[in-house]
Design a protein around this motif. Sequence first.
Motif: not given
Length: 150
Positions: A41-45, A103-105
């Motif tokens: 999982a990646l987060h991008l504000p 959010v990318a999962e």
Amino acid sequence: MAKSGDLDADITRHITDSFSRQGLMTHLGASIAELRRGFCALHLPYRAELTQQHGYFHAGATSALVDTAGGYAGMSTYSARDSVLTVDFTVNLLAPAIGDVLVAEATVIKSGRTLTVCRLEGFNVNAGSRTHVATGRQTLIRLIDTADTE
């Protein structure tokens, strides 16, 4: 990185080192939020620089984020001596992505000796509410005994 699951230290370090060399992810401001075998999982504000003309996250940012999450989900199923490259991916945008965090999962569906197939999902988180904004599928090729530093 927020949490790391059942991966050994070598593959975790391999993935986090690789991620730190991703110029685009650094430029976008993305981070690894969760990593375990077969999942990333990646987060991008949210930032105005990541948007299109309506103020939504740009499809390019969404696509790059889910593609990268898939790559690391796939890499987590191999050894720390291997790397991966995307062969093909498709992303369907389901809803505008506007909010605090994108959010990318990515979840590995099948990890083979050479090819890996991943499910890609994108979510928008706004004021604690999560909306499904993208879905897709990706195929990766395993590069056996090939460092990703070159």
